[in-house]
Write a protein that holds these residues in place. Structure first.
Motif, mmCIF file in Angstrom:
data_model
loop_
_atom_site.group_PDB
_atom_site.id
_atom_site.type_symbol
_atom_site.label_atom_id
_atom_site.label_comp_id
_atom_site.label_asym_id
_atom_site.label_seq_id
_atom_site.Cartn_x
_atom_site.Cartn_y
_atom_site.Cartn_z
ATOM 1 N N GLN A 15 0.862 -1.178 0.000
ATOM 2 C CA GLN A 15 0.000 0.000 0.000
ATOM 3 C C GLN A 15 0.895 1.222 0.000
ATOM 4 N N VAL A 19 6.931 -2.513 1.333
ATOM 5 C CA VAL A 19 8.147 -3.292 1.571
ATOM 6 C C VAL A 19 7.966 -4.715 1.027
ATOM 7 N N ARG A 39 -4.241 -9.835 0.550
ATOM 8 C CA ARG A 39 -5.542 -9.908 1.231
ATOM 9 C C ARG A 39 -6.673 -10.201 0.259
ATOM 10 N N ARG A 44 -2.844 -5.953 -8.224
ATOM 11 C CA ARG A 44 -1.539 -6.114 -7.570
ATOM 12 C C ARG A 44 -1.208 -7.603 -7.430
ATOM 13 N N ASP A 59 -6.094 -13.736 5.397
ATOM 14 C CA ASP A 59 -6.183 -12.667 6.393
ATOM 15 C C ASP A 59 -5.208 -12.998 7.520
ATOM 16 N N LEU A 60 -4.285 -12.090 7.797
ATOM 17 C CA LEU A 60 -3.278 -12.332 8.838
ATOM 18 C C LEU A 60 -3.890 -12.386 10.235
ATOM 19 N N SER A 81 0.263 -3.551 6.901
ATOM 20 C CA SER A 81 0.036 -2.121 7.058
ATOM 21 C C SER A 81 -0.260 -1.765 8.520
ATOM 22 N N TYR A 86 -2.322 -5.323 14.797
ATOM 23 C CA TYR A 86 -0.936 -5.718 14.504
ATOM 24 C C TYR A 86 -0.379 -6.749 15.496
ATOM 25 N N GLN A 110 9.842 -1.014 14.224
ATOM 26 C CA GLN A 110 10.095 0.422 14.049
ATOM 27 C C GLN A 110 11.267 0.845 14.929
ATOM 28 N N HIS A 130 4.304 -2.750 18.305
ATOM 29 C CA HIS A 130 5.590 -3.260 17.813
ATOM 30 C C HIS A 130 6.480 -3.661 18.982
ATOM 31 N N PHE A 152 9.598 6.149 6.785
ATOM 32 C CA PHE A 152 9.801 5.796 5.367
ATOM 33 C C PHE A 152 9.643 7.017 4.457
HETATM 34 N N1 NAP Z 1 5.504 4.107 7.143
HETATM 35 C C1 NAP Z 1 6.600 4.336 7.871
HETATM 36 O O1 NAP Z 1 7.148 5.459 7.899
HETATM 37 C C2 NAP Z 1 7.209 3.194 8.656
HETATM 38 C C3 NAP Z 1 8.436 3.397 9.301
HETATM 39 C C4 NAP Z 1 9.003 2.340 10.032
HETATM 40 C C5 NAP Z 1 8.351 1.113 10.094
HETATM 41 N N2 NAP Z 1 7.145 0.956 9.446
HETATM 42 C C6 NAP Z 1 6.469 -0.331 9.567
HETATM 43 O O2 NAP Z 1 6.372 -0.922 8.282
HETATM 44 C C7 NAP Z 1 5.199 -1.754 8.250
HETATM 45 C C8 NAP Z 1 4.346 -1.349 7.093
HETATM 46 O O3 NAP Z 1 5.066 -1.709 5.921
HETATM 47 P P1 NAP Z 1 4.582 -1.198 4.519
HETATM 48 O O4 NAP Z 1 4.414 0.292 4.570
HETATM 49 O O5 NAP Z 1 5.473 -1.805 3.505
HETATM 50 O O6 NAP Z 1 3.122 -1.864 4.465
HETATM 51 P P2 NAP Z 1 1.952 -1.459 3.472
HETATM 52 O O7 NAP Z 1 2.516 -1.413 2.092
HETATM 53 O O8 NAP Z 1 1.242 -0.269 4.003
HETATM 54 O O9 NAP Z 1 0.962 -2.697 3.672
HETATM 55 C C9 NAP Z 1 1.318 -3.997 3.313
HETATM 56 C C10 NAP Z 1 0.099 -4.829 3.098
HETATM 57 O O10 NAP Z 1 -0.456 -5.336 4.311
HETATM 58 C C11 NAP Z 1 -1.702 -5.853 3.928
HETATM 59 N N3 NAP Z 1 -2.553 -6.172 5.072
HETATM 60 C C12 NAP Z 1 -3.066 -5.319 5.989
HETATM 61 N N4 NAP Z 1 -3.824 -5.983 6.875
HETATM 62 C C13 NAP Z 1 -3.814 -7.292 6.497
HETATM 63 C C14 NAP Z 1 -4.420 -8.470 6.988
HETATM 64 N N5 NAP Z 1 -5.209 -8.453 8.081
HETATM 65 N N6 NAP Z 1 -4.206 -9.633 6.342
HETATM 66 C C15 NAP Z 1 -3.415 -9.673 5.246
HETATM 67 N N7 NAP Z 1 -2.804 -8.597 4.734
HETATM 68 C C16 NAP Z 1 -3.002 -7.418 5.345
HETATM 69 C C17 NAP Z 1 -2.300 -4.764 3.051
HETATM 70 O O11 NAP Z 1 -3.216 -5.329 2.130
HETATM 71 P P3 NAP Z 1 -4.264 -4.402 1.285
HETATM 72 O O12 NAP Z 1 -3.411 -3.434 0.497
HETATM 73 O O13 NAP Z 1 -4.993 -5.361 0.434
HETATM 74 O O14 NAP Z 1 -5.098 -3.696 2.299
HETATM 75 C C18 NAP Z 1 -1.064 -4.149 2.396
HETATM 76 O O15 NAP Z 1 -0.967 -4.393 1.022
HETATM 77 C C19 NAP Z 1 4.503 -1.566 9.589
HETATM 78 O O16 NAP Z 1 4.969 -2.573 10.450
HETATM 79 C C20 NAP Z 1 5.035 -0.218 10.044
HETATM 80 O O17 NAP Z 1 4.945 -0.025 11.428
HETATM 81 C C21 NAP Z 1 6.571 1.952 8.726
#
Ligand code: NAP
Length: 305
Positions: A15, A19, A39, A44, A59-60, A81, A86, A110, A130, A152
């Motif tokens: 999203q 990552v 999901r 995608r 679903d996680l 996400s 989480y 994080q 986390h 990020f």
């Molecule tokens: N953003 C930042 O600045 C930042 C910084 C440090 C660490 N992080 C950490 O990085 C992680 C997020 O990584 P990201 O940004 O790469 O993730 P992302 O792209 O926002 O999300 C990854 C995927 O998770 C899927 N998802 C959500 N809930 C789900 C569920 N219940 N079952 C199955 N799939 C599910 C979503 O599916 P859909 O698209 O289909 O909804 C999405 O495609 C988090 O742990 C966050 O705390 C983020």
């Protein structure tokens, strides 16, 4: 344990930070078999399949789904996400990974967790989850690699500074004079892929990941200016106005609270961190803000010729 089974990548559709999607591509490029968990079936998912991944839907938060997707896999990248379930998803994954027996679980966390303890948490529900997730994974006894990136560039700076830079040539954030060292998720994904491809030397490690420079937002704005060849300035906006904007945009409460805490911590200097995890694991330095904005110039209104 499946010695030759695929590597499971959760959150693979991607999203904001995406990552998981980048990790999938990097592992496939290395010739490794990937089971990409999404999901739902959509464009995608089709793109991941076309790239060569085995795509599974689940679903996680559903233990039976998690068991179905982990079974047969030798390694797991766990990330999803920012969302209120989480911790439950992490503990579900840990329970299943113990049952199945995996030789590595690379967990997305994080950088803020590095400064958290029982007496010193934060008001972000995501950061607390986390922190607890990391505790639970230690208790699990699983072979874990912990990834702690700072904010990020893709997941925060594109959506939250893109419109202001496009329309008013201004970065509008309530970060005060705090310094920050944002990291690209491309670099984060390269670290995750390296750990998954050859986990041995990484097991038990905690990798803190930042960009190559910690600077205040005026410094960040100068890097935007260099990349876009036009003047970009930083406006330190009132935290209450920013929060109102997030709520007006309809963000889920969990995410809005997390972002509000991030801004508070930025103002307090908690994002003024430097870590060499990207270079240490991948052998290449992390991407600068300038290089990142150059690569994504269109999303910031384009570069002036
Ligand atoms: N953003 C930042 O600045 C930042 C910084 C440090 C660490 N992080 C950490 O990085 C992680 C997020 O990584 P990201 O940004 O790469 O993730 P992302 O792209 O926002 O999300 C990854 C995927 O998770 C899927 N998802 C959500 N809930 C789900 C569920 N219940 N079952 C199955 N799939 C599910 C979503 O599916 P859909 O698209 O289909 O909804 C999405 O495609 C988090 O742990 C966050 O705390 C983020």
């Amino acid at each position: 344990m499946a010695d030759k089974g695929p590597i499971l990548v959760t959150g693979a559709a991607g999203q904001l930070g995406a990552v998981g999607r980048t990790v999938t591509t990097l592992l496939l490029d290395r010739g490794l078999p990937v089971r990409a968990m999404v999901r739902r079936e959509d464009d995608r998912a089709a793109a991941l399949r076309a790239a060569g991944a085995e795509v599974v839907v689940g679903d996680l938060l559903d233990p039976a789904d998690v068991y179905r997707v982990v079974r047969g896999c030798r390694r797991v990248y766990f990330g999803m996400s920012v969302s209120s379930g989480y911790l439950e998803a992490t503990v579900t994954m840990a329970t299943v990974a113990r049952e199945v027996g995996v030789d590595a679980l690379v967990n997305m966390s994080q950088m803020t967790v590095s400064e958290m303890s029982i007496q010193n948490t934060t008001s972000s529900p995501q950061q607390r989850q986390h922190w607890l997730s990391e505790q639970a994974l230690v208790w699990s006894g699983l072979p874990v690699v912990t990834i702690r990136p700072t904010v990020f560039l893709e997941g925060f700076f594109i959506p939250l500074t893109g419109p202001g830079v496009r329309d008013r040539s201004r970065i509008e954030l309530p970060f005060g004079q705090g310094r920050t060292s944002p990291v690209s998720t491309t670099d984060v994904a390269r670290v995750v892929a390296a750990a998954l491809a050859d986990p041995g030397p990484h097991l038990g490690q905690i990798y803190e990941l930042t960009g190559p420079r910690s600077q205040d937002m005026h410094g960040v704005a100068r890097e935007y200016s260099d990349a876009l060849n036009r003047e970009i300035t930083y406006l330190d906006i009132a935290p209450e106005d920013w929060e109102r904007g997030l709520r007006k945009a309809g963000l889920p409460e969990h995410l809005a609270k997390h972002l509000v805490t991030m801004a508070e911590l930025n103002r307090a200097g908690r994002y003024d961190r430097m870590a060499d995890g990207v270079e240490r694991v991948t052998g290449r330095p992390a991407m600068s803000v300038r290089d990142f904005v150059s690569l994504h110039a269109d999303e910031f209104g384009g570069r002036r010729s």
